[in-house]
Design a protein around this motif. Structure first.
Motif, PDB file in Angstrom:
ATOM      1  N   GLU A  79       0.064   1.711   2.641  1.00 25.83           N
ATOM      2  CA  GLU A  79       1.562   1.080   2.139  1.00 25.83           C
ATOM      3  C   GLU A  79       2.496   2.829   1.985  1.00 25.83           C
ATOM      4  O   GLU A  79       3.521   2.794   2.485  1.00 25.83           O
ATOM      5  CB  GLU A  79       1.416   0.682   0.705  1.00 25.83           C
ATOM      6  CG  GLU A  79       1.227  -0.744   0.664  1.00 25.83           C
ATOM      7  CD  GLU A  79       1.168  -1.277  -0.630  1.00 25.83           C
ATOM      8  OE1 GLU A  79       1.391  -0.508  -1.736  1.00 25.83           O
ATOM      9  OE2 GLU A  79       1.607  -2.551  -0.928  1.00 25.83           O
ATOM     10  N   ARG A  80       1.962   3.847   1.718  1.00 25.05           N
ATOM     11  CA  ARG A  80       2.639   5.120   1.959  1.00 25.05           C
ATOM     12  C   ARG A  80       3.142   5.495   3.216  1.00 25.05           C
ATOM     13  O   ARG A  80       4.266   5.675   3.453  1.00 25.05           O
ATOM     14  CB  ARG A  80       1.572   6.172   1.240  1.00 25.05           C
ATOM     15  CG  ARG A  80       2.271   7.607   1.135  1.00 25.05           C
ATOM     16  CD  ARG A  80       1.284   8.624   0.797  1.00 25.05           C
ATOM     17  NE  ARG A  80       0.712   8.578  -0.462  1.00 25.05           N
ATOM     18  CZ  ARG A  80       1.107   8.841  -1.785  1.00 25.05           C
ATOM     19  NH1 ARG A  80       2.288   9.561  -1.688  1.00 25.05           N
ATOM     20  NH2 ARG A  80       0.283   8.696  -2.834  1.00 25.05           N
ATOM     21  N   ASP A  97       5.971   3.155   3.802  1.00 19.84           N
ATOM     22  CA  ASP A  97       7.150   3.719   3.349  1.00 19.84           C
ATOM     23  C   ASP A  97       7.919   4.886   4.157  1.00 19.84           C
ATOM     24  O   ASP A  97       8.772   5.187   4.141  1.00 19.84           O
ATOM     25  CB  ASP A  97       6.935   4.041   1.933  1.00 19.84           C
ATOM     26  CG  ASP A  97       6.646   2.912   1.161  1.00 19.84           C
ATOM     27  OD1 ASP A  97       7.075   1.675   1.527  1.00 19.84           O
ATOM     28  OD2 ASP A  97       6.234   2.850  -0.067  1.00 19.84           O
ATOM     29  N   THR A 126      11.457   5.732   5.991  1.00 18.58           N
ATOM     30  CA  THR A 126      12.178   6.736   5.500  1.00 18.58           C
ATOM     31  C   THR A 126      12.813   7.477   6.974  1.00 18.58           C
ATOM     32  O   THR A 126      13.823   7.657   7.241  1.00 18.58           O
ATOM     33  CB  THR A 126      11.741   7.501   4.423  1.00 18.58           C
ATOM     34  OG1 THR A 126      11.264   6.663   3.453  1.00 18.58           O
ATOM     35  CG2 THR A 126      12.485   8.634   4.036  1.00 18.58           C
TER      36      THR A 126
END
Length: 348
Positions: free
Chosen positions: A43-44, A47, A51
């Motif tokens: 999930e990191r 994200d 970005t």
């Protein structure tokens, strides 16, 4: 009025298309959704990709079993079932033992040395060459701190306690514990580990770092917590895609995905360093007995692990597969350099 509404609707459509992802990857993983590796690594990464690419690339995580079984992620990517997959080389050791070097093994480098070998030495390039030989492209998205040696229903203090021990594990440690200590390794998907321990289907389990194990509840199922994690001083997780899928990406997106992966790796390790210590405080204040292995036994386990991986590399080379020996030589040389020239460092 109708003209104004139509204009707003048209603007909304244009805006939606402007921010719509150009690339979408469904990415199943080998762990259940919500687990620490799912959140801290996959999930990191999702994200960070959003970005850095300004949402041009959409990484869509899926927990184990939603699209493909936990231990079949690599195969699913090769077969084209999904665009990408998230897993660890630990699950590939039986297919190709060179993966043992990347998955972490007893007597191997700890997380600080290992992450340095990956990014400042030849580690990342060696793993990339391995995956390219399989038709895949590797993005390293997670390096972990040391694991807990065991959550156990029985105390483990020395080699004699491993004899006949039924132990949930995978990767190099499964081979070492079976071949050198007469233990009985059992490999099951991560989501089945708690039930196996609770029902005493095994005597002990290893899974993750202290904070990674805490939400799994292993400390509630077994009294003893054994450290340090010499069996798995560190570990690596990666996102793999077919090489042809990677090659088809717009050139300007490739370095952004690489940067997102590297950022995720460093952020994830930093997260573990802090939260693992907090988890150990929780363990020590609870009902569990924390057993710290004597340094002599830790050394013995490390020596056994290095002996196993060296012999395995020699066996591979004698059978006409020199890659493992070549990678291991580079790995051990970096480990020796790290150990011999670290006396200038303040480590605490």
């Amino acid at each position: 009025m109708k003209t104004a509404v139509a204009a707003l609707a048209a603007a909304a459509v244009v805006s939606t298309h402007a921010i719509a992802a150009e690339v979408t990857w469904r990415v199943p993983t080998s762990v259940p959704a919500g687990s620490p590796y799912y959140e801290n690594f996959l999930e990191r990464f999702s994200d960070n990709v959003a970005t850095l690419t300004e949402s041009r690339v959409d990484i869509r995580p899926f927990g184990a079993g939603v699209i493909v079984p936990a231990l079949q992620v690599y195969d699913a990517v090769k077969e084209g079932t999904v665009e990408a997959g998230h897993s660890t080389p630990s699950y590939l050791v039986n297919q190709n033992p060179v993966n043992a070097i990347f998955s972490g093994f007893p007597g191997g480098m700890g997380p600080e040395a290992y992450i340095n070998w990956i990014y400042e030495g030849d580690g990342q390039e060696k793993l990339r060459e391995l995956r390219e030989s399989e038709g895949l492209h590797s993005l390293i998205v997670g390096i972990g701190s040391s694991e807990i040696f065991a959550h156990s229903n029985v105390p483990i203090r020395g080699a004699e306690d491993l004899d006949g021990l039924k132990y949930r594990t995978s990767g190099p440690w499964a081979e070492v514990m079976k071949g050198y200590y007469n233990a009985v390794p059992t490999v099951v998907p991560p989501g089945d580990t708690y039930t196996l321990l609770q029902r005493k289907g095994v005597d002990a389990v290893e899974w993750a770092t202290p904070s990674g194990n805490l939400p799994e509840g292993f400390h509630e199922a077994a009294k003893y917590i054994v450290v340090p994690g010499v069996h798995q001083p560190t570990f690596l997780w990666e996102v793999v895609v077919k090489q042809e899928t990677w090659d088809q990406l717009p050139e300007e997106l490739k370095p952004l995905l690489e940067a997102a992966a590297k950022l995720t790796t460093y952020e994830g390790l930093s997260y573990f360093y802090r939260h693992d210590r907090e988890a150990m405080v929780d363990y020590r204040s609870g009902r569990n007995e924390v057993i710290t292995l004597e340094s002599e036994f830790v050394d013995d386990l490390g020596n056994s692990g290095r002996d196993w991986i060296t012999k395995k590399a020699q066996e591979e080379a004698s059978n006409g597969r020199p890659m493992m020996a070549e990678v291991l030589e580079d790995y051990l040389a970096y480990r020796d350099l790290w150990i011999s020239e670290s006396n200038y460092l303040i480590k605490e």
